[in-house]
Design a protein around this motif. Structure first.
Motif, PDB file in Angstrom:
ATOM      1  N   LEU A 289       0.866  -1.179   0.000  1.00  0.00           N
ATOM      2  CA  LEU A 289       0.000   0.000   0.000  1.00  0.00           C
ATOM      3  C   LEU A 289       0.903   1.230   0.000  1.00  0.00           C
ATOM      4  O   LEU A 289       1.772   1.371   0.857  1.00  0.00           O
ATOM      5  N   GLU A 290       0.711   2.114  -1.008  1.00  0.00           N
ATOM      6  CA  GLU A 290       1.510   3.334  -1.073  1.00  0.00           C
ATOM      7  C   GLU A 290       0.810   4.438  -0.285  1.00  0.00           C
ATOM      8  O   GLU A 290      -0.363   4.732  -0.511  1.00  0.00           O
ATOM      9  N   VAL A 291       1.548   5.035   0.651  1.00  0.00           N
ATOM     10  CA  VAL A 291       1.022   6.083   1.527  1.00  0.00           C
ATOM     11  C   VAL A 291       1.919   7.314   1.392  1.00  0.00           C
ATOM     12  O   VAL A 291       3.135   7.186   1.190  1.00  0.00           O
ATOM     13  N   THR A 292       1.314   8.516   1.502  1.00  0.00           N
ATOM     14  CA  THR A 292       2.085   9.754   1.385  1.00  0.00           C
ATOM     15  C   THR A 292       1.899  10.606   2.635  1.00  0.00           C
ATOM     16  O   THR A 292       0.778  10.805   3.112  1.00  0.00           O
ATOM     17  N   ALA A 293       3.028  11.118   3.162  1.00  0.00           N
ATOM     18  CA  ALA A 293       3.024  12.017   4.319  1.00  0.00           C
ATOM     19  C   ALA A 293       3.241  13.438   3.820  1.00  0.00           C
ATOM     20  O   ALA A 293       4.264  13.729   3.173  1.00  0.00           O
TER      21      ALA A 293
ATOM     22  N   GLY B 196      10.147   8.267   1.821  1.00  0.00           N
ATOM     23  CA  GLY B 196      11.253   8.711   0.985  1.00  0.00           C
ATOM     24  C   GLY B 196      10.888   9.990   0.254  1.00  0.00           C
ATOM     25  O   GLY B 196      10.034  10.760   0.704  1.00  0.00           O
ATOM     26  N   PRO B 197      11.540  10.244  -0.892  1.00  0.00           N
ATOM     27  CA  PRO B 197      11.237  11.443  -1.675  1.00  0.00           C
ATOM     28  C   PRO B 197       9.756  11.507  -2.011  1.00  0.00           C
ATOM     29  O   PRO B 197       9.106  10.494  -2.273  1.00  0.00           O
ATOM     30  N   GLY B 198       9.225  12.738  -2.003  1.00  0.00           N
ATOM     31  CA  GLY B 198       7.805  12.907  -2.254  1.00  0.00           C
ATOM     32  C   GLY B 198       6.944  12.462  -1.100  1.00  0.00           C
ATOM     33  O   GLY B 198       5.712  12.402  -1.216  1.00  0.00           O
ATOM     34  N   GLY B 199       7.570  12.144   0.048  1.00  0.00           N
ATOM     35  CA  GLY B 199       6.817  11.745   1.235  1.00  0.00           C
ATOM     36  C   GLY B 199       6.184  10.370   1.148  1.00  0.00           C
ATOM     37  O   GLY B 199       5.365  10.008   1.995  1.00  0.00           O
ATOM     38  N   THR B 200       6.556   9.558   0.139  1.00  0.00           N
ATOM     39  CA  THR B 200       5.883   8.275  -0.066  1.00  0.00           C
ATOM     40  C   THR B 200       6.583   7.130   0.661  1.00  0.00           C
ATOM     41  O   THR B 200       7.787   7.167   0.899  1.00  0.00           O
ATOM     42  N   ALA B 201       5.775   6.143   0.979  1.00  0.00           N
ATOM     43  CA  ALA B 201       6.290   4.907   1.586  1.00  0.00           C
ATOM     44  C   ALA B 201       5.373   3.771   1.167  1.00  0.00           C
ATOM     45  O   ALA B 201       4.175   3.975   0.946  1.00  0.00           O
ATOM     46  N   GLU B 202       5.955   2.582   1.019  1.00  0.00           N
ATOM     47  CA  GLU B 202       5.157   1.409   0.673  1.00  0.00           C
ATOM     48  C   GLU B 202       5.083   0.486   1.884  1.00  0.00           C
ATOM     49  O   GLU B 202       6.111   0.075   2.423  1.00  0.00           O
ATOM     50  N   LEU B 203       3.851   0.175   2.293  1.00  0.00           N
ATOM     51  CA  LEU B 203       3.630  -0.718   3.430  1.00  0.00           C
ATOM     52  C   LEU B 203       3.283  -2.102   2.920  1.00  0.00           C
ATOM     53  O   LEU B 203       2.434  -2.255   2.027  1.00  0.00           O
TER      54      LEU B 203
END
Length: 661
Positions: free
Chosen positions: A34-38, A68-75
């Motif tokens: 799941l891609e999440v953005t902060a 990471g860049p763009g505030g994204t992370a994959e859970l």
């Protein structure tokens, strides 16, 4: 102090579910993610996790990642069900998390954000919507979003959730920044767990946020939101806005080279191609091949090593000559050894020092026998090169070159010294029992405690109590009489039992009489035959009355044992056991029959006048008067009574009177 202007904020990003392997059914399917953005600005190096138990703490087992860049992370959400019921939580960490709006420094205060279940863009605005839903569980997502939009004075159709940067929603970006700067976001899991407190803080400032006019600048100072009305010098730096190249930056007003970096911050204010000199070497970072290294500015050969430090500035393949031998370290097989540059056989020893430069298996010939030390089993001994059995003794000197356990045969018996228990005695090779005597000479080769059998009885001399007597081997009781001949082999005090009564002769008072063993009273009569074994004065009790015959005055009469007065009558039968003149007292008056004048009359025992009347009843005991006549009836017999008896007169009148009466 942090300033915001409605037109000063601008923005971009995307989310989704994916699984490795794409749509090709032949490819293995990887974990579901799941891609999440902060987002405040986009936040890098923030913690993001699915809060499975909704406690705002990143627990073990909860899918998590660092943005990471763009505030994204994959859970990795493989195996996670009910995804639409689980909120996402972000923790921005002071000193670690970077807001891409200010990429040069990490944030200085930690805070937390969250999004309602099913949302993957986590922002300060999504946090407010989530808190509103937590405070009133009856509200739907759209209802909670509209509530916050209303509180902030936004248009009714404003899309509050999502990526306001990618969607170029500058007003939402400004509001998000203000919410963080005003410290309205929870600082910890404990604060996040109290949505009513956050809601109260928001309610205190929502009217201010909703009423920001186009001609106002919003300032957050010490956690307080301040609105400042625009004037001719918005940044109050003393330069009018129309002359100020940076009207909202009090630190800058001029940009001499027009590179959009103020002269105060521009290390090269008159050179539009340069703004920084990070290493202070007077060469701008753009022109400086090493902008952070004051000692370098050029890299002529493009090898990432500055010309000043590069020993071969025009040779991209070399930068150092550590040993100063004019051969670069990369080409030099021995970069730290000026005496070597090549290693033809690749054995890590330079050709100059290598006795076998073309043989990678050898480098030395220590003993000069033309065989390399590695192949030479004895590299320091020119007389030896092989050790076929690997026993550290060369084949030339080894009496048994193919036997690693042997090298010598000192006694020449064809058995090596190591295996030969007697290496200097050709007549012996084994000592099976380890008693230092060879098996050939040892009468007991398997018994270390024996070597001889002098009497040939198959019991070794050491164990044989009688080594020279074949009939005996043991003396169990140590009495110097062998067990075979000893009637009592376990009793040192006995060796014989002449009468066979199982009592040794030494202890047997009658060693030749099987019926007797003891004479307890020493009367020469055995205890078994002695009626009184503990009384030396007696041996028999003929009448079995418990009194020995010697002490029994009547040895054959069980009813009598004593005759105290020696009158021939036993004391038990003798009424007077201590008076030899008496034996009976027929009338039990205490006077023996012999002395009792009336032996059958207990009332009488003497008759002084011998008149046949006992003295006790005799009216004249000293004078014989057998008829006991007492005429006057005075108790004294007539023969001894000195008073004459009276003659009574007859009174007839009285007689007649008495008769008629």
């Amino acid at each position: 102090m942090k300033k915001f202007h409605p037109l000063a904020l601008a923005v971009g990003m995307a989310v989704g579910l994916s699984a490795c392997g794409g749509s090709d059914p032949e490819q293995p399917v990887g974990p579901l993610t799941l891609e999440v953005t902060a987002i405040d600005g986009y936040l890098q190096q923030a913690e993001i996790w699915l809060d499975l138990n909704q406690n705002f703490v990143k627990d073990d087992g909860e899918p998590s990642a660092i943005s990471g860049p763009g505030g994204t992370a994959e859970l990795n959400i493989t195996g996670v069900s009910n995804l639409d019921d689980i909120p996402v939580v972000v923790r921005a960490i002071a000193g670690q998390t970077i807001d891409e709006d200010q990429p040069d420094t990490a944030i200085t205060s930690s805070y937390m954000m969250s999004a309602p279940a099913g949302q993957t863009e986590v922002t300060p605005l999504s946090t407010l919507v989530h808190i509103t839903m937590r405070n009133d569980e009856s509200l739907s997502l759209s209802q909670a979003s509209q509530t916050i939009a209303n509180d902030l004075g936004l248009e009714e159709d404003t899309v509050l959730l999502g990526d306001f940067i990618a969607n170029q929603q500058a007003d939402l970006a400004q509001l998000a920044g203000l919410l963080v700067a005003a410290e309205l976001m929870p600082a910890s899991a404990a604060e996040a767990a109290q949505p009513e407190t956050v809601a109260e803080q928001f309610n205190d400032v929502k009217d201010i946020l909703a009423d920001v006019a186009e001609d106002e600048t919003v300032i957050v100072q010490d956690g307080q939101i301040i609105k400042v009305t625009d004037d001719e010098d918005d940044d109050n730096d003393g330069v009018n806005d129309n002359e100020d190249a940076f009207p909202h930056n009090a630190d800058e007003s001029a940009d001499s080279d027009g590179d959009e970096v103020g002269d105060n911050a521009d290390a090269f204010p008159n050179d539009p191609s340069e703004t920084k000199d990070s290493d202070g070497d007077q060469v701008g970072d753009n022109a400086d091949a090493f902008p952070n290294d004051a000692s370098e500015t050029k890299d002529s050969d493009g090898d990432q090593v500055g010309d000043n430090a590069d020993a071969f500035a025009n040779d991209a393949s070399e930068t150092k000559d550590s040993d100063g031998d004019q051969v670069g370290d990369n080409a030099d097989a021995f970069p730290n050894d000026a005496s070597e540059t090549k290693d033809s056989d690749g054995d890590r020893l330079g050709d100059n020092a290598d006795a076998f430069p073309n043989d990678p298996s050898e480098t030395k010939d220590s003993d000069g026998d033309r065989l390399g030390d590695n192949a030479d089993a004895f590299p320091n001994d020119p007389s030896e090169t092989k050790d076929s059995d690997g026993d550290q003794v060369g084949d030339n000197a080894d009496a048994f070159p193919n036997d690693p356990s042997e090298t010598k045969d000192s006694d020449g018996d064809q058995l090596g010294d190591n295996a030969d228990a007697f290496p200097n005695d050709p007549s012996e090779t084994k000592d099976s029992d380890g008693d230092q005597l060879g098996d050939n000479a040892d009468a007991f080769p398997s018994d270390p405690s024996e070597t001889k059998d002098s009497d040939g009885d198959l019991v070794g001399d050491n164990a044989d109590a009688f080594p020279n007597d074949a009939s005996e081997t043991k003396d169990s009781d140590g009495d110097l009489v062998g067990d075979n001949a000893d009637a009592f082999p376990n009793d040192a005090s006995e060796t014989k039992d002449s009468d066979g009564d199982l009592v040794g002769d030494n202890a047997d008072a009658f060693p030749n009489d099987a019926s007797e063993t003891k004479d307890s009273d020493g009367d020469q009569l055995g205890d078994n035959a002695d009626a009184f074994p503990n009384d030396a004065s007696e041996t028999k009790d003929s009448d079995d009355d418990g009194i020995g015959d010697n002490a029994d005055a009547f040895p054959n009469d069980a009813s009598e044992t004593k005759d105290s007065d020696d009158d021939g009558i036993g004391d038990n039968s003798d009424a007077f056991p201590n008076d030899a003149s008496e034996t009976k007292d027929s009338d039990d008056d205490g006077i023996g029959d012999n002395a009792d004048a009336f032996p059958n009359d207990a009332n009488e025992s003497t008759d002084a006048d011998n008149d046949g009347v006992g003295d006790n009843s005799d009216n004249c005991p000293q004078q014989a008067n057998a008829n006991q006549l007492d005429t006057d009836g005075d108790g004294i017999g007539d023969v001894c009574d000195s008073v004459e008896p009276e003659v009574a007169s007859f009174d007839s009148a009285k007689f007649d009177q008495a008769l008629w009466q």
